[in-house]
Write an enzyme that holds these catalytic residues in place. Structure first.
Site, PDB file in Angstrom:
ATOM      1  N   ARG A  15      29.948  47.667  40.903  1.00  0.00           N
ATOM      2  CA  ARG A  15      30.981  46.495  40.645  1.00  0.00           C
ATOM      3  C   ARG A  15      32.329  47.358  40.366  1.00  0.00           C
ATOM      4  O   ARG A  15      33.018  47.881  41.397  1.00  0.00           O
ATOM      5  CB  ARG A  15      30.947  45.529  39.884  1.00  0.00           C
ATOM      6  CG  ARG A  15      31.875  44.150  40.029  1.00  0.00           C
ATOM      7  CD  ARG A  15      33.252  44.553  39.392  1.00  0.00           C
ATOM      8  NE  ARG A  15      33.206  44.816  37.815  1.00  0.00           N
ATOM      9  CZ  ARG A  15      34.373  45.053  37.438  1.00  0.00           C
ATOM     10  NH1 ARG A  15      35.557  45.416  37.697  1.00  0.00           N
ATOM     11  NH2 ARG A  15      34.164  45.352  35.987  1.00  0.00           N
ATOM     12  N   HIS A 209      35.657  53.156  29.324  1.00  0.00           N
ATOM     13  CA  HIS A 209      36.087  54.340  30.419  1.00  0.00           C
ATOM     14  C   HIS A 209      36.125  55.542  29.865  1.00  0.00           C
ATOM     15  O   HIS A 209      36.805  55.843  28.797  1.00  0.00           O
ATOM     16  CB  HIS A 209      37.439  53.769  31.289  1.00  0.00           C
ATOM     17  CG  HIS A 209      36.943  52.841  32.413  1.00  0.00           C
ATOM     18  ND1 HIS A 209      36.765  52.962  33.470  1.00  0.00           N
ATOM     19  CD2 HIS A 209      36.656  51.507  32.026  1.00  0.00           C
ATOM     20  CE1 HIS A 209      36.604  51.766  34.147  1.00  0.00           C
ATOM     21  NE2 HIS A 209      36.545  50.666  33.115  1.00  0.00           N
ATOM     22  N   CYS A 240      39.933  51.377  37.802  1.00  0.00           N
ATOM     23  CA  CYS A 240      40.460  49.958  38.088  1.00  0.00           C
ATOM     24  C   CYS A 240      41.519  50.257  38.988  1.00  0.00           C
ATOM     25  O   CYS A 240      42.417  50.974  38.919  1.00  0.00           O
ATOM     26  CB  CYS A 240      40.947  49.285  36.895  1.00  0.00           C
ATOM     27  SG  CYS A 240      41.563  47.714  37.244  1.00  0.00           S
ATOM     28  N   ASN A 249      33.815  54.823  34.137  1.00  0.00           N
ATOM     29  CA  ASN A 249      33.107  54.115  33.142  1.00  0.00           C
ATOM     30  C   ASN A 249      32.276  55.392  32.224  1.00  0.00           C
ATOM     31  O   ASN A 249      31.978  56.287  33.145  1.00  0.00           O
ATOM     32  CB  ASN A 249      32.040  53.121  33.315  1.00  0.00           C
ATOM     33  CG  ASN A 249      32.954  51.854  34.027  1.00  0.00           C
ATOM     34  OD1 ASN A 249      32.860  51.934  35.276  1.00  0.00           O
ATOM     35  ND2 ASN A 249      33.307  51.174  33.390  1.00  0.00           N
TER      36      ASN A 249
HETATM   37  N1  COA Z   1      37.196  34.731  46.534  1.00  0.00           N
HETATM   38  C1  COA Z   1      37.822  34.852  47.579  1.00  0.00           C
HETATM   39  N2  COA Z   1      38.899  34.521  47.993  1.00  0.00           N
HETATM   40  C2  COA Z   1      39.808  34.038  47.042  1.00  0.00           C
HETATM   41  C3  COA Z   1      39.593  33.902  45.740  1.00  0.00           C
HETATM   42  C4  COA Z   1      38.070  34.410  45.450  1.00  0.00           C
HETATM   43  N3  COA Z   1      37.492  34.401  44.262  1.00  0.00           N
HETATM   44  N4  COA Z   1      40.613  33.669  44.959  1.00  0.00           N
HETATM   45  C5  COA Z   1      41.481  33.244  46.003  1.00  0.00           C
HETATM   46  N5  COA Z   1      41.172  33.628  47.213  1.00  0.00           N
HETATM   47  C6  COA Z   1      41.840  33.606  48.314  1.00  0.00           C
HETATM   48  C7  COA Z   1      42.592  32.344  48.528  1.00  0.00           C
HETATM   49  O1  COA Z   1      41.423  31.354  48.957  1.00  0.00           O
HETATM   50  C8  COA Z   1      43.815  32.872  49.378  1.00  0.00           C
HETATM   51  O2  COA Z   1      43.152  32.753  50.442  1.00  0.00           O
HETATM   52  P1  COA Z   1      44.210  32.422  51.895  1.00  0.00           P
HETATM   53  O3  COA Z   1      45.393  33.319  51.770  1.00  0.00           O
HETATM   54  O4  COA Z   1      43.294  32.636  53.073  1.00  0.00           O
HETATM   55  O5  COA Z   1      44.213  30.920  51.716  1.00  0.00           O
HETATM   56  C9  COA Z   1      44.198  33.887  48.867  1.00  0.00           C
HETATM   57  O6  COA Z   1      42.885  34.509  48.190  1.00  0.00           O
HETATM   58  C10 COA Z   1      45.380  34.087  47.860  1.00  0.00           C
HETATM   59  O7  COA Z   1      44.774  33.248  46.793  1.00  0.00           O
HETATM   60  P2  COA Z   1      45.748  33.013  45.361  1.00  0.00           P
HETATM   61  O8  COA Z   1      45.104  31.989  44.490  1.00  0.00           O
HETATM   62  O9  COA Z   1      47.172  32.766  45.793  1.00  0.00           O
HETATM   63  O10 COA Z   1      45.553  34.228  44.810  1.00  0.00           O
HETATM   64  P3  COA Z   1      46.275  35.546  44.783  1.00  0.00           P
HETATM   65  O11 COA Z   1      46.786  36.337  46.002  1.00  0.00           O
HETATM   66  O12 COA Z   1      47.505  35.114  43.847  1.00  0.00           O
HETATM   67  O13 COA Z   1      45.417  36.601  44.004  1.00  0.00           O
HETATM   68  C11 COA Z   1      43.357  36.847  42.767  1.00  0.00           C
HETATM   69  C12 COA Z   1      44.615  36.197  42.831  1.00  0.00           C
HETATM   70  C13 COA Z   1      42.832  36.639  41.442  1.00  0.00           C
HETATM   71  C14 COA Z   1      42.300  36.044  43.977  1.00  0.00           C
HETATM   72  C15 COA Z   1      43.068  38.361  43.322  1.00  0.00           C
HETATM   73  O14 COA Z   1      44.239  38.835  42.507  1.00  0.00           O
HETATM   74  C16 COA Z   1      41.999  38.963  43.086  1.00  0.00           C
HETATM   75  O15 COA Z   1      40.994  38.760  43.370  1.00  0.00           O
HETATM   76  N6  COA Z   1      42.075  39.909  42.072  1.00  0.00           N
HETATM   77  C17 COA Z   1      40.882  40.470  41.811  1.00  0.00           C
HETATM   78  C18 COA Z   1      41.075  41.781  40.793  1.00  0.00           C
HETATM   79  C19 COA Z   1      39.975  42.700  40.673  1.00  0.00           C
HETATM   80  O16 COA Z   1      38.896  42.642  41.054  1.00  0.00           O
HETATM   81  N7  COA Z   1      40.185  43.466  39.635  1.00  0.00           N
HETATM   82  C20 COA Z   1      39.150  44.546  39.139  1.00  0.00           C
HETATM   83  C21 COA Z   1      38.364  43.882  38.235  1.00  0.00           C
HETATM   84  S1  COA Z   1      38.908  44.078  36.665  1.00  0.00           S
HETATM   85 ZN    ZN Z   2      36.079  48.563  33.826  1.00  0.00          ZN
END
Ligand code: COA
Ligand code: ZN
Length: 315
Positions: A15, A209, A240, A249
């Site tokens: 991950r 990390h 990240c 990490n």
């Molecule tokens: N799984 C799949 N799709 C997701 C989702 C999830 N958990 N959460 C939101 N989405 C989709 C929504 O359905 C939407 O899709 P659409 O545009 O086709 O309708 C789109 O993503 C945008 O959704 P929104 O709620 O507006 O989210 P956002 O664009 O503001 O993004 C997160 C917010 C949290 C979903 C996004 O920033 C993210 O997934 N971040 C992950 C960060 C990460 O993994 N960091 C490393 C680990 S520390």
């Molecule tokens: Zn981390």
């Protein structure tokens, strides 16, 4: 030195590690790595994350990976989710334990999940509710617990306020994450001394990390303060994508080697773990930062040079 008899390692390489790999790693290879990790006796594996596929395209095959891995009885298979949509997906995919994420600093939270801390905590309330109904424990990761690449040192009171809100939500555990390797052992010790007595029901994890070569020293400091759960990534993969300067990490096999040398049990087969790290190196196509894959274990012995042998056996 005061050390516990046993610690629990959570492998996060597939991950936290794979999420920054630019080229898509075929699903079959992700499954192979998870299976190999299971075969080492790894107690917990954070297999993938159920996030937006646009935010982290590498992990867009989360459902398929979960469906195809072989499950070893005794290993807990977890996944990271940022919101309830992710929690529903993870529960449907049969994840055993849900890991969530919120940052202790506002700017990193916005960079990571496009939400303020308050908005994230709202989402996490919904995550906890989904998990409670499904009977899945939640471990909340707190990114930038010790320092933020945008804001610098994170005041302990800010960290404590995020932690206390997570505890109110009903999480089982909290993983304090040093997202960009800014923590030092004295700071880790101070932070734990202040936080752990206030939240006695919480299972604490340290997520490190090795960005500045302080990961193992930080783990030792945490171990002396009673922490027995540590995240680590195979080969030292990772970083990240939403934190500039983040690198891998703490390397799992280096950490396990260190712990075993100190007489601390992990339940992990170190030789198999080293073989797995070598395989991961092949998969990502570059040398990984781990030291033990290069140096071998400390009990490695070299042939005695001829000259030395003659002196030793003379007379
Ligand atoms: N799984 C799949 N799709 C997701 C989702 C999830 N958990 N959460 C939101 N989405 C989709 C929504 O359905 C939407 O899709 P659409 O545009 O086709 O309708 C789109 O993503 C945008 O959704 P929104 O709620 O507006 O989210 P956002 O664009 O503001 O993004 C997160 C917010 C949290 C979903 C996004 O920033 C993210 O997934 N971040 C992950 C960060 C990460 O993994 N960091 C490393 C680990 S520390
Ligand atoms: Zn981390």
């Amino acid at each position: 030195m005061k050390v516990p008899k046993r610690v629990t390692i959570c492998e996060v390489g597939t991950r936290d590690g794979f999420q920054i790999e630019p080229d898509f790693i075929p699903t079959a290879l992700k499954v192979e790595v998870v299976n190999r990790l299971s075969d080492t006796g790894m107690p917990t594996i954070e297999v993938t994350s159920f996030v937006s596929p646009r935010a982290v395209p590498q992990l867009r095959d989360a459902e398929e990976v979960m469906a195809r891995i072989r499950r070893r009885p005794g290993t807990v298979y977890s996944a990271l989710v940022p919101n309830d949509k992710g929690a529903v997906r993870a529960v449907d995919a049969g994840v055993d334990e849900i890991h969530t994420v919120v940052s202790a600093s506002e700017s990193h939270n916005l960079a990571n999940v496009n939400m303020t801390i308050a908005e994230s905590l709202d989402k996490l309330r919904a995550v906890v509710e989904v998990c409670r109904r499904a009977g899945k424990p939640v471990v909340a990761g707190v990114s930038t617990s010790f320092g933020c690449p945008f804001e610098g040192e994170v005041p302990l009171k800010n960290l404590e306020s995020v932690v206390s809100r997570l505890v109110e939500l009903g999480v089982k555990g909290i993983a304090l994450a040093d997202t960009t390797g800014m923590a030092n052992p004295a700071q880790v010790a101070r932070t734990l001394e202040s936080l752990t007595p206030k939240f006695p029901t919480i299972e604490w994890t340290l997520h490190t990390h090795d960005t500045r070569a302080m990961a193992i020293p930080n783990i030792l400091a945490a171990m002396e303060r009673g922490v027995t759960r540590f995240d680590a990534s195979i080969g030292g993969l990772g970083g990240c994508p939403f934190a500039p300067g983040a690198s891998g990490n703490v390397c799992t096999e280096d950490l396990v080697h260190c712990l075993h040398a100190m007489g601390v049990e992990t339940g992990i087969d170190l030789d198999r773990l080293i073989e797995t790290a070598k395989r991961v190196q092949e998969i990502v196509g570059r040398p990984l930062p781990g030291q033990i894959i290069k140096a071998g274990k400390a009990d490695r012995r070299y042939p005695v040079p001829d000259l030395v042998h003659r002196r030793l056996t003379a007379g």
